[in-house]
Motif scaffolding. Sequence first.
Motif, PDB file in Angstrom:
ATOM      1  N   TYR A 109       0.731  -1.276  -0.025  1.00  0.00           N
ATOM      2  CA  TYR A 109       0.006  -0.067   0.161  1.00  0.00           C
ATOM      3  C   TYR A 109       0.788   1.276  -0.031  1.00  0.00           C
ATOM      4  O   TYR A 109       1.544   1.333   0.832  1.00  0.00           O
ATOM      5  N   ARG A 162       2.161  -4.111   3.350  1.00  0.00           N
ATOM      6  CA  ARG A 162       1.075  -4.519   4.382  1.00  0.00           C
ATOM      7  C   ARG A 162       0.659  -5.759   4.863  1.00  0.00           C
ATOM      8  O   ARG A 162       0.197  -5.957   6.029  1.00  0.00           O
ATOM      9  N   THR A 165      -8.104   0.475  -1.926  1.00  0.00           N
ATOM     10  CA  THR A 165      -7.949   0.559  -0.367  1.00  0.00           C
ATOM     11  C   THR A 165      -6.871   1.759  -0.080  1.00  0.00           C
ATOM     12  O   THR A 165      -5.894   2.066  -0.445  1.00  0.00           O
ATOM     13  N   GLY A 171      -5.743   2.679   3.326  1.00  0.00           N
ATOM     14  CA  GLY A 171      -5.328   2.429   4.576  1.00  0.00           C
ATOM     15  C   GLY A 171      -6.584   2.308   5.669  1.00  0.00           C
ATOM     16  O   GLY A 171      -7.528   1.545   5.318  1.00  0.00           O
ATOM     17  N   THR A 172      -6.493   2.962   6.637  1.00  0.00           N
ATOM     18  CA  THR A 172      -7.538   3.093   7.644  1.00  0.00           C
ATOM     19  C   THR A 172      -9.050   3.680   7.035  1.00  0.00           C
ATOM     20  O   THR A 172     -10.007   3.304   7.914  1.00  0.00           O
ATOM     21  N   GLY A 224     -10.309   2.673   4.300  1.00  0.00           N
ATOM     22  CA  GLY A 224     -10.856   1.704   3.459  1.00  0.00           C
ATOM     23  C   GLY A 224     -11.783   1.051   4.270  1.00  0.00           C
ATOM     24  O   GLY A 224     -12.092   0.871   5.356  1.00  0.00           O
ATOM     25  N   SER A 225     -12.866   0.416   3.522  1.00  0.00           N
ATOM     26  CA  SER A 225     -13.950  -0.286   4.276  1.00  0.00           C
ATOM     27  C   SER A 225     -13.588  -1.766   4.077  1.00  0.00           C
ATOM     28  O   SER A 225     -14.465  -2.428   4.840  1.00  0.00           O
ATOM     29  N   GLY A 226     -12.991  -2.321   3.552  1.00  0.00           N
ATOM     30  CA  GLY A 226     -12.604  -3.663   3.376  1.00  0.00           C
ATOM     31  C   GLY A 226     -13.294  -4.435   2.362  1.00  0.00           C
ATOM     32  O   GLY A 226     -13.156  -5.614   1.879  1.00  0.00           O
ATOM     33  N   GLY A 227     -14.050  -3.490   1.552  1.00  0.00           N
ATOM     34  CA  GLY A 227     -15.024  -3.989   0.650  1.00  0.00           C
ATOM     35  C   GLY A 227     -14.611  -3.711  -0.694  1.00  0.00           C
ATOM     36  O   GLY A 227     -15.376  -3.851  -1.808  1.00  0.00           O
ATOM     37  N   GLU A 228     -13.468  -3.185  -0.858  1.00  0.00           N
ATOM     38  CA  GLU A 228     -12.891  -2.888  -2.350  1.00  0.00           C
ATOM     39  C   GLU A 228     -12.790  -3.772  -3.532  1.00  0.00           C
ATOM     40  O   GLU A 228     -12.302  -4.807  -2.898  1.00  0.00           O
ATOM     41  N   THR A 229     -13.031  -3.662  -4.645  1.00  0.00           N
ATOM     42  CA  THR A 229     -12.891  -4.613  -5.692  1.00  0.00           C
ATOM     43  C   THR A 229     -11.515  -4.539  -5.938  1.00  0.00           C
ATOM     44  O   THR A 229     -10.734  -3.381  -6.106  1.00  0.00           O
ATOM     45  N   GLN A 230     -11.089  -5.840  -6.127  1.00  0.00           N
ATOM     46  CA  GLN A 230      -9.626  -5.918  -6.637  1.00  0.00           C
ATOM     47  C   GLN A 230      -9.785  -6.052  -8.327  1.00  0.00           C
ATOM     48  O   GLN A 230     -10.528  -6.654  -8.561  1.00  0.00           O
ATOM     49  N   PHE A 270      -7.606  -7.238 -11.651  1.00  0.00           N
ATOM     50  CA  PHE A 270      -6.573  -8.024 -11.803  1.00  0.00           C
ATOM     51  C   PHE A 270      -5.995  -7.561 -13.257  1.00  0.00           C
ATOM     52  O   PHE A 270      -6.566  -7.277 -14.153  1.00  0.00           O
ATOM     53  N   TYR A 279     -15.662 -13.661  -8.163  1.00  0.00           N
ATOM     54  CA  TYR A 279     -14.807 -13.406  -9.320  1.00  0.00           C
ATOM     55  C   TYR A 279     -15.191 -14.450 -10.624  1.00  0.00           C
ATOM     56  O   TYR A 279     -15.077 -15.701 -10.190  1.00  0.00           O
ATOM     57  N   LEU A 325     -21.831  -6.052   0.273  1.00  0.00           N
ATOM     58  CA  LEU A 325     -21.126  -5.369   1.050  1.00  0.00           C
ATOM     59  C   LEU A 325     -22.164  -5.289   2.571  1.00  0.00           C
ATOM     60  O   LEU A 325     -21.723  -5.157   3.549  1.00  0.00           O
ATOM     61  N   GLY A 373      -6.452  -2.439   9.698  1.00  0.00           N
ATOM     62  CA  GLY A 373      -6.814  -1.277   8.863  1.00  0.00           C
ATOM     63  C   GLY A 373      -6.570  -1.215   7.480  1.00  0.00           C
ATOM     64  O   GLY A 373      -6.865  -0.314   6.701  1.00  0.00           O
ATOM     65  N   TYR A 374      -6.275  -2.698   6.891  1.00  0.00           N
ATOM     66  CA  TYR A 374      -6.294  -2.973   5.522  1.00  0.00           C
ATOM     67  C   TYR A 374      -7.116  -4.392   5.235  1.00  0.00           C
ATOM     68  O   TYR A 374      -7.358  -5.168   5.910  1.00  0.00           O
TER      69      TYR A 374
END
Lengths: 118, 115
Positions: free
Chosen positions: A50, A55, A96, A98-99, A101-107, A109, B36, B51, B99-100
Amino acid sequence: DSGVTQTPKHLITATGQRVTLRCSPRSGDLSVYWYQQSLDQGLQFLIQYYNGEERAKGNILERFSAQQFPDLHSELNLSSLELGDSALYFCASSMTRGTSGSGGETQYFGPGTRLLVL
Amino acid sequence: AQSVTQLDSQVPVFEEAPVELRCNYSSSVSVYLFWYVQYPNQGLQLLLKYLSGSTLVKGINGFEAEFNKSQTSFHLRKPSVHISDTAEYFCAVSELSGGYQKVTFGTGTKLQVIP
Protein backbone atom coordinates in the motif's frame (compact mmCIF):
# COMPACT_ATOMS: atom_id res chain seq x y z
CA ASP A 1 -9.57 -4.09 -19.83
CA SER A 2 -9.09 -3.73 -16.07
CA GLY A 3 -6.56 -0.93 -16.33
CA VAL A 4 -3.89 -3.03 -14.63
CA THR A 5 -0.93 -3.86 -16.83
CA GLN A 6 1.62 -6.60 -16.37
CA THR A 7 4.83 -7.29 -18.23
CA PRO A 8 6.06 -9.53 -19.62
CA LYS A 9 3.12 -11.62 -20.73
CA HIS A 10 5.21 -14.78 -20.98
CA LEU A 11 8.56 -15.69 -19.52
CA ILE A 12 10.62 -18.82 -20.06
CA THR A 13 13.73 -19.32 -18.01
CA ALA A 14 15.90 -22.00 -16.46
CA THR A 15 16.16 -23.34 -12.94
CA GLY A 16 18.39 -21.29 -10.69
CA GLN A 17 17.72 -18.07 -12.55
CA ARG A 18 16.16 -14.84 -11.32
CA VAL A 19 13.32 -12.94 -12.98
CA THR A 20 11.42 -9.73 -12.36
CA LEU A 21 7.74 -9.29 -13.05
CA ARG A 22 6.31 -5.83 -13.37
CA CYS A 23 2.87 -4.46 -12.59
CA SER A 24 1.29 -1.05 -13.09
CA PRO A 25 -1.90 -0.54 -11.08
CA ARG A 26 -5.01 1.29 -12.21
CA SER A 27 -4.72 5.03 -12.09
CA GLY A 28 -5.49 6.18 -8.55
CA ASP A 29 -5.17 2.78 -6.90
CA LEU A 30 -2.71 2.72 -4.02
CA SER A 31 -2.81 -0.97 -3.13
CA VAL A 32 -1.13 -3.69 -5.16
CA TYR A 33 -1.51 -7.40 -4.56
CA TRP A 34 0.46 -10.29 -6.04
CA TYR A 35 -0.99 -13.76 -6.55
CA GLN A 36 0.37 -17.03 -7.86
CA GLN A 37 -1.95 -19.41 -9.70
CA SER A 38 -0.87 -22.96 -10.42
CA LEU A 39 -2.75 -26.14 -11.24
CA ASP A 40 -1.90 -27.86 -7.97
CA GLN A 41 -2.05 -24.91 -5.55
CA GLY A 42 -4.83 -22.84 -7.06
CA LEU A 43 -4.86 -19.08 -6.47
CA GLN A 44 -2.45 -18.15 -3.70
CA PHE A 45 -2.04 -14.68 -2.22
CA LEU A 46 1.62 -13.70 -2.06
CA ILE A 47 1.98 -10.14 -0.82
CA GLN A 48 0.25 -6.74 -0.61
CA TYR A 49 1.69 -3.25 -0.82
CA TYR A 50 0.00 0.00 0.00
CA ASN A 51 1.53 3.27 -1.15
CA GLY A 52 5.03 1.84 -1.15
CA GLU A 53 4.84 -0.11 2.08
CA GLU A 54 4.39 -3.82 2.61
CA ARG A 55 1.05 -4.44 4.34
CA ALA A 56 0.33 -8.13 4.26
CA LYS A 57 2.14 -11.33 3.46
CA GLY A 58 0.66 -14.57 2.35
CA ASN A 59 2.30 -17.74 1.14
CA ILE A 60 5.35 -16.03 -0.28
CA LEU A 61 8.61 -17.95 -0.36
CA GLU A 62 11.79 -16.41 0.99
CA ARG A 63 13.25 -16.65 -2.53
CA PHE A 64 10.56 -14.19 -3.66
CA SER A 65 10.46 -10.51 -2.88
CA ALA A 66 8.50 -7.52 -4.02
CA GLN A 67 8.48 -3.77 -3.81
CA GLN A 68 6.27 -0.87 -4.76
CA PHE A 69 7.89 2.24 -6.14
CA PRO A 70 6.99 5.94 -5.65
CA ASP A 71 5.10 5.93 -8.95
CA LEU A 72 3.08 3.00 -7.47
CA HIS A 73 4.19 0.38 -9.95
CA SER A 74 5.31 -2.84 -8.35
CA GLU A 75 7.85 -5.53 -9.12
CA LEU A 76 7.91 -9.14 -8.00
CA ASN A 77 11.36 -10.68 -7.93
CA LEU A 78 11.68 -14.44 -8.10
CA SER A 79 15.13 -15.91 -7.53
CA SER A 80 16.77 -19.34 -7.47
CA LEU A 81 13.89 -20.51 -9.59
CA GLU A 82 12.67 -24.08 -9.35
CA LEU A 83 10.47 -26.12 -11.67
CA GLY A 84 7.62 -25.77 -9.20
CA ASP A 85 7.65 -22.00 -9.57
CA SER A 86 6.12 -22.35 -13.01
CA ALA A 87 2.75 -20.65 -12.71
CA LEU A 88 0.62 -17.70 -13.68
CA TYR A 89 1.45 -14.63 -11.61
CA PHE A 90 -1.25 -12.03 -11.24
CA CYS A 91 -1.11 -8.52 -9.98
CA ALA A 92 -4.24 -6.78 -8.73
CA SER A 93 -4.90 -3.28 -7.50
CA SER A 94 -7.58 -1.63 -5.43
CA MET A 95 -8.48 1.76 -4.07
CA THR A 96 -7.88 0.71 -0.47
CA ARG A 97 -6.66 3.73 1.35
CA GLY A 98 -5.35 2.32 4.60
CA THR A 99 -7.54 2.98 7.60
CA SER A 100 -10.15 4.76 5.53
CA GLY A 101 -10.78 1.65 3.50
CA SER A 102 -13.96 -0.29 4.15
CA GLY A 103 -12.60 -3.75 3.39
CA GLY A 104 -15.08 -4.14 0.56
CA GLU A 105 -13.03 -2.73 -2.28
CA THR A 106 -12.97 -4.56 -5.56
CA GLN A 107 -9.62 -5.87 -6.74
CA TYR A 108 -8.83 -5.31 -10.40
CA PHE A 109 -6.64 -7.98 -11.88
CA GLY A 110 -4.08 -7.70 -14.62
CA PRO A 111 -3.82 -10.28 -17.42
CA GLY A 112 -1.00 -12.11 -15.65
CA THR A 113 2.53 -13.21 -16.45
CA ARG A 114 2.92 -16.85 -17.38
CA LEU A 115 6.24 -18.13 -16.06
CA LEU A 116 7.72 -21.38 -17.28
CA VAL A 117 10.83 -22.67 -15.55
CA LEU A 118 12.67 -25.36 -17.49
CA ALA B 1 -8.95 -16.46 10.61
CA GLN B 2 -11.17 -16.24 7.58
CA SER B 3 -11.53 -19.05 5.07
CA VAL B 4 -13.56 -19.88 1.99
CA THR B 5 -14.75 -23.29 0.84
CA GLN B 6 -15.98 -23.92 -2.67
CA LEU B 7 -17.52 -27.32 -2.46
CA ASP B 8 -17.40 -28.23 -6.13
CA SER B 9 -14.22 -28.12 -8.17
CA GLN B 10 -16.07 -28.73 -11.44
CA VAL B 11 -19.69 -28.26 -12.43
CA PRO B 12 -20.91 -29.45 -15.84
CA VAL B 13 -24.27 -28.09 -16.94
CA PHE B 14 -26.22 -28.06 -20.18
CA GLU B 15 -26.75 -24.81 -22.02
CA GLU B 16 -29.90 -22.93 -20.92
CA ALA B 17 -30.10 -24.95 -17.70
CA PRO B 18 -29.87 -23.26 -14.28
CA VAL B 19 -26.71 -23.48 -12.23
CA GLU B 20 -25.69 -22.92 -8.62
CA LEU B 21 -22.07 -22.67 -7.53
CA ARG B 22 -21.65 -23.13 -3.82
CA CYS B 23 -19.52 -21.10 -1.46
CA ASN B 24 -19.22 -21.26 2.30
CA TYR B 25 -17.07 -18.99 4.40
CA SER B 26 -15.88 -18.57 7.93
CA SER B 27 -14.82 -15.40 9.64
CA SER B 28 -14.77 -14.01 13.12
CA VAL B 29 -15.76 -10.49 12.07
CA SER B 30 -18.04 -8.76 9.62
CA VAL B 31 -17.14 -9.75 6.12
CA TYR B 32 -17.54 -8.69 2.58
CA LEU B 33 -18.15 -11.36 -0.02
CA PHE B 34 -17.21 -11.48 -3.68
CA TRP B 35 -17.54 -13.66 -6.73
CA TYR B 36 -14.90 -13.29 -9.43
CA VAL B 37 -14.82 -14.98 -12.82
CA GLN B 38 -11.77 -16.02 -14.80
CA TYR B 39 -12.25 -16.69 -18.48
CA PRO B 40 -9.63 -18.82 -20.24
CA ASN B 41 -6.27 -17.09 -20.51
CA GLN B 42 -7.47 -13.99 -18.70
CA GLY B 43 -7.23 -12.41 -15.27
CA LEU B 44 -10.02 -12.44 -12.73
CA GLN B 45 -12.83 -9.92 -12.95
CA LEU B 46 -15.56 -9.05 -10.49
CA LEU B 47 -18.99 -10.62 -11.01
CA LEU B 48 -20.67 -9.24 -7.92
CA LYS B 49 -20.09 -8.42 -4.29
CA TYR B 50 -22.00 -8.20 -1.05
CA LEU B 51 -21.13 -5.37 1.30
CA SER B 52 -24.34 -4.82 3.27
CA GLY B 53 -28.08 -4.37 2.83
CA SER B 54 -30.14 -6.68 0.68
CA THR B 55 -28.93 -10.24 0.89
CA LEU B 56 -29.68 -10.86 -2.78
CA VAL B 57 -26.99 -9.35 -4.94
CA LYS B 58 -27.23 -9.03 -8.69
CA GLY B 59 -24.13 -8.98 -10.83
CA ILE B 60 -23.06 -8.87 -14.42
CA ASN B 61 -24.06 -11.37 -17.10
CA GLY B 62 -27.27 -12.38 -15.32
CA PHE B 63 -25.61 -13.85 -12.23
CA GLU B 64 -26.87 -13.31 -8.73
CA ALA B 65 -25.83 -14.49 -5.28
CA GLU B 66 -27.54 -14.71 -1.93
CA PHE B 67 -25.83 -13.97 1.35
CA ASN B 68 -27.01 -16.28 4.12
CA LYS B 69 -25.47 -15.32 7.43
CA SER B 70 -26.91 -18.21 9.43
CA GLN B 71 -25.55 -20.75 6.97
CA THR B 72 -22.39 -18.71 6.26
CA SER B 73 -22.97 -19.17 2.58
CA PHE B 74 -22.81 -17.03 -0.53
CA HIS B 75 -23.97 -19.25 -3.38
CA LEU B 76 -23.87 -18.01 -6.97
CA ARG B 77 -26.78 -18.69 -9.30
CA LYS B 78 -27.84 -18.16 -12.87
CA PRO B 79 -31.25 -19.26 -14.17
CA SER B 80 -30.06 -20.07 -17.68
CA VAL B 81 -26.42 -20.48 -18.65
CA HIS B 82 -24.79 -19.79 -21.98
CA ILE B 83 -21.76 -21.33 -23.61
CA SER B 84 -19.92 -18.08 -22.92
CA ASP B 85 -20.31 -18.67 -19.17
CA THR B 86 -17.72 -21.44 -19.37
CA ALA B 87 -15.04 -20.19 -17.00
CA GLU B 88 -13.63 -20.62 -13.52
CA TYR B 89 -15.46 -18.90 -10.69
CA PHE B 90 -13.84 -17.83 -7.45
CA CYS B 91 -15.58 -16.93 -4.23
CA ALA B 92 -13.69 -14.57 -1.94
CA VAL B 93 -14.12 -13.15 1.53
CA SER B 94 -12.64 -9.88 2.66
CA GLU B 95 -12.30 -8.23 6.01
CA LEU B 96 -10.47 -5.31 7.49
CA SER B 97 -7.34 -6.46 9.27
CA GLY B 98 -5.13 -3.89 10.94
CA GLY B 99 -6.86 -1.23 8.89
CA TYR B 100 -6.19 -2.97 5.59
CA GLN B 101 -8.25 -5.22 3.36
CA LYS B 102 -7.43 -8.90 3.74
CA VAL B 103 -8.86 -11.08 0.99
CA THR B 104 -9.04 -14.86 0.93
CA PHE B 105 -10.01 -16.67 -2.26
CA GLY B 106 -11.58 -20.08 -2.57
CA THR B 107 -10.06 -22.80 -4.70
CA GLY B 108 -12.36 -22.06 -7.61
CA THR B 109 -15.15 -23.90 -9.43
CA LYS B 110 -14.83 -24.66 -13.12
CA LEU B 111 -18.15 -24.27 -14.86
CA GLN B 112 -18.39 -26.25 -18.06
CA VAL B 113 -21.42 -25.40 -20.16
CA ILE B 114 -22.33 -28.23 -22.52
CA PRO B 115 -24.04 -27.38 -25.81
